[in-house]
Design a protein around this motif. Sequence first.
Motif, PDB file in Angstrom:
ATOM      1  N   LYS A  14       0.813  -1.218   0.000  1.00 40.79           N
ATOM      2  CA  LYS A  14       0.000   0.000   0.000  1.00 40.79           C
ATOM      3  C   LYS A  14       0.846   1.267   0.000  1.00 40.79           C
ATOM      4  N   LEU A  15       2.007   1.215   0.631  1.00 44.07           N
ATOM      5  CA  LEU A  15       2.880   2.391   0.644  1.00 44.07           C
ATOM      6  C   LEU A  15       4.074   2.142  -0.263  1.00 44.07           C
ATOM      7  N   GLY A  16       4.298   3.066  -1.184  1.00 42.87           N
ATOM      8  CA  GLY A  16       5.443   2.956  -2.077  1.00 42.87           C
ATOM      9  C   GLY A  16       6.308   4.198  -2.016  1.00 42.87           C
ATOM     10  N   LEU A  17       7.436   4.132  -2.678  1.00 46.45           N
ATOM     11  CA  LEU A  17       8.338   5.276  -2.793  1.00 46.45           C
ATOM     12  C   LEU A  17       8.170   5.887  -4.175  1.00 46.45           C
ATOM     13  N   GLY A  18       7.679   7.122  -4.233  1.00 48.53           N
ATOM     14  CA  GLY A  18       7.654   7.854  -5.489  1.00 48.53           C
ATOM     15  C   GLY A  18       9.054   8.373  -5.788  1.00 48.53           C
ATOM     16  N   THR A  19       9.467   8.330  -7.050  1.00 52.68           N
ATOM     17  CA  THR A  19      10.843   8.723  -7.379  1.00 52.68           C
ATOM     18  C   THR A  19      10.950   9.994  -8.206  1.00 52.68           C
ATOM     19  N   TRP A  20       9.845  10.551  -8.686  1.00 50.84           N
ATOM     20  CA  TRP A  20       9.943  11.807  -9.441  1.00 50.84           C
ATOM     21  C   TRP A  20      10.068  12.963  -8.463  1.00 50.84           C
ATOM     22  N   PRO A  21      10.983  13.938  -8.686  1.00 49.88           N
ATOM     23  CA  PRO A  21      11.850  14.146  -9.847  1.00 49.88           C
ATOM     24  C   PRO A  21      13.308  13.752  -9.586  1.00 49.88           C
ATOM     25  N   MET A  22      13.551  12.757  -8.765  1.00 47.60           N
ATOM     26  CA  MET A  22      14.926  12.346  -8.466  1.00 47.60           C
ATOM     27  C   MET A  22      15.563  11.669  -9.689  1.00 47.60           C
ATOM     28  N   VAL A  23      16.832  11.941  -9.905  1.00 47.41           N
ATOM     29  CA  VAL A  23      17.564  11.309 -11.008  1.00 47.41           C
ATOM     30  C   VAL A  23      18.971  10.952 -10.540  1.00 47.41           C
ATOM     31  N   GLY A  24      19.648  10.134 -11.343  1.00 50.15           N
ATOM     32  CA  GLY A  24      21.058   9.837 -11.118  1.00 50.15           C
ATOM     33  C   GLY A  24      21.353   9.194  -9.772  1.00 50.15           C
ATOM     34  N   GLU A  25      22.533   9.523  -9.249  1.00 48.35           N
ATOM     35  CA  GLU A  25      22.991   8.902  -8.012  1.00 48.35           C
ATOM     36  C   GLU A  25      22.087   9.229  -6.833  1.00 48.35           C
ATOM     37  N   ASP A  26      21.490  10.425  -6.837  1.00 49.18           N
ATOM     38  CA  ASP A  26      20.577  10.786  -5.747  1.00 49.18           C
ATOM     39  C   ASP A  26      19.381   9.836  -5.722  1.00 49.18           C
ATOM     40  N   CYS A  27      18.877   9.500  -6.886  1.00 44.11           N
ATOM     41  CA  CYS A  27      17.743   8.583  -6.975  1.00 44.11           C
ATOM     42  C   CYS A  27      18.157   7.179  -6.542  1.00 44.11           C
ATOM     43  N   THR A  28      19.298   6.717  -7.036  1.00 46.79           N
ATOM     44  CA  THR A  28      19.779   5.384  -6.662  1.00 46.79           C
ATOM     45  C   THR A  28      19.955   5.275  -5.158  1.00 46.79           C
ATOM     46  N   ARG A  29      20.552   6.298  -4.574  1.00 43.15           N
ATOM     47  CA  ARG A  29      20.782   6.304  -3.131  1.00 43.15           C
ATOM     48  C   ARG A  29      19.465   6.273  -2.354  1.00 43.15           C
ATOM     49  N   ALA A  30      18.492   7.056  -2.805  1.00 45.75           N
ATOM     50  CA  ALA A  30      17.197   7.111  -2.116  1.00 45.75           C
ATOM     51  C   ALA A  30      16.464   5.772  -2.201  1.00 45.75           C
ATOM     52  N   VAL A  31      16.503   5.133  -3.366  1.00 42.97           N
ATOM     53  CA  VAL A  31      15.826   3.842  -3.530  1.00 42.97           C
ATOM     54  C   VAL A  31      16.513   2.767  -2.688  1.00 42.97           C
ATOM     55  N   LEU A  32      17.843   2.746  -2.720  1.00 37.22           N
ATOM     56  CA  LEU A  32      18.585   1.771  -1.903  1.00 37.22           C
ATOM     57  C   LEU A  32      18.258   1.933  -0.424  1.00 37.22           C
ATOM     58  N   GLN A  33      18.246   3.160   0.018  1.00 40.01           N
ATOM     59  CA  GLN A  33      17.956   3.454   1.424  1.00 40.01           C
ATOM     60  C   GLN A  33      16.539   3.016   1.784  1.00 40.01           C
ATOM     61  N   ALA A  34      15.599   3.319   0.913  1.00 40.34           N
ATOM     62  CA  ALA A  34      14.210   2.934   1.165  1.00 40.34           C
ATOM     63  C   ALA A  34      14.077   1.419   1.287  1.00 40.34           C
ATOM     64  N   LEU A  35      14.747   0.699   0.405  1.00 43.17           N
ATOM     65  CA  LEU A  35      14.687  -0.761   0.470  1.00 43.17           C
ATOM     66  C   LEU A  35      15.291  -1.279   1.769  1.00 43.17           C
ATOM     67  N   GLU A  36      16.356  -0.653   2.224  1.00 42.16           N
ATOM     68  CA  GLU A  36      16.963  -1.040   3.498  1.00 42.16           C
ATOM     69  C   GLU A  36      16.012  -0.798   4.663  1.00 42.16           C
ATOM     70  N   LEU A  37      15.203   0.263   4.568  1.00 44.38           N
ATOM     71  CA  LEU A  37      14.285   0.612   5.654  1.00 44.38           C
ATOM     72  C   LEU A  37      13.016  -0.237   5.658  1.00 44.38           C
ATOM     73  N   GLY A  38      12.777  -0.970   4.570  1.00 45.39           N
ATOM     74  CA  GLY A  38      11.612  -1.839   4.539  1.00 45.39           C
ATOM     75  C   GLY A  38      10.619  -1.578   3.424  1.00 45.39           C
ATOM     76  N   TYR A  39      10.836  -0.536   2.625  1.00 48.11           N
ATOM     77  CA  TYR A  39       9.965  -0.319   1.465  1.00 48.11           C
ATOM     78  C   TYR A  39      10.104  -1.497   0.496  1.00 48.11           C
ATOM     79  N   ARG A  40       8.964  -1.871  -0.092  1.00 46.95           N
ATOM     80  CA  ARG A  40       8.988  -2.939  -1.087  1.00 46.95           C
ATOM     81  C   ARG A  40       8.160  -2.563  -2.316  1.00 46.95           C
ATOM     82  N   HIS A  41       7.976  -1.269  -2.515  1.00 49.35           N
ATOM     83  CA  HIS A  41       7.170  -0.772  -3.641  1.00 49.35           C
ATOM     84  C   HIS A  41       7.861   0.494  -4.148  1.00 49.35           C
TER      85      HIS A  41
END
Length: 276
Positions: A14-41
Motif C-alpha cells: 500500500k505504501l510505495g516510494l515515489g521517485t519523481w523528480p529524483m535522477v542519477g545517483e541521488d535517486c539510486t541512493r534514495a531507492v537503496l535506502q528505502a529498500l533497506e528501511l523496509g519499502y517494497r514498492h
Amino acid sequence: MEHIVNRHGLNMPKLGLGTWPMVGEDCTRAVLQALELGYRHIDTAAGYQNEDAVGAALAATSVPREQIHVTTKVWWDQLEPQALRASFERSLRDLRSEYVDLFLIHWPTPDMNLRRTLDVLVDLKERGLARAIGVANFPLPLLREAVETIGAPLAAVQVEYHVTLGQSTLLDFVRQHEMALTAYSPLARNRVSEIPEIVAIARKHGVLPTQIALAWLLEQQGVAAVPKAAGKSNQLSNLASLDVHLDKDDLATIAALPKNERLVSPAFAPQWDEAA
C-alpha cells in the motif's frame, strides 16, 4: 506491510516510494535506502528519466527482486504499438529486470487508438513481462471505456489524490471492478503541512501532518500511495504513517475540506471529471 491483492494479478504494498523528480545517483541512493528501511514498492516511469537509476538500486540491493514491487509507465508520445513495445523494452533494460510488476499508460492522448494500445499491454501481461497492467491520469469516462467497453484486465489506476482533491467517483468504479487506486502527490506537494485542520489532527495524535494525510489514504480500501521521499527521516516518517489510525472525528474533519484542489494538470492533460 499491508498489500493490495486483486484478481488481476496485482500484489502491491500500500505504501510505495515515489521517485519523481529524483535522477542519477541521488535517486539510486534514495531507492537503496528505502529498500533497506523496509519499502517494497518503488514507483518510476520512462518520463521521469530515472529508470536507470532505479535499476542500479535494484541491482545493488540485497533484497531479492521478487520481493520488490516495481511500477513503471510509458510516456504519452509512445502509445503507438511499435513505439510502446520499444519503450517497454528500454524500461526493462534500464531497470535491469526481466519483468515489471505493474505497467501503466502514463497519460492518455486524444488521438490514441485505445484498443490497440491496450492490446499491447495485454500481450505484455500474457507473456509475463508485466505482471499486471493499468493506466494513470485517466478520467472516469476513459477508464470505463478501457475496462467495460474494451474489456482490458486493468489492475490499477494511478491519479492525483490527497486530502484536498477527491476521487470518490473513480474509487467507486475501481472497487466495483476490483482494481486498485494509487495516489500520487498524496501530500499535495507538502501543502498538507499548512492546512490548519490537518495540523490540529496531527497534534492530537502526536504525529506529523504528512503522516495524517498518508494515513487517511492508506486506511481506505484498495488505495495505495507513493509519496516521494529522498531523505531517511522522511522515508521513516512515511513508513510510520501505516501505524496511524484516524477516528470518526478526524475523518469528518478531513471530509469537510475542499476536494477540488488539483495541482497536476499539464497542457497535455485530459478533460478532468471534477464531479468527484
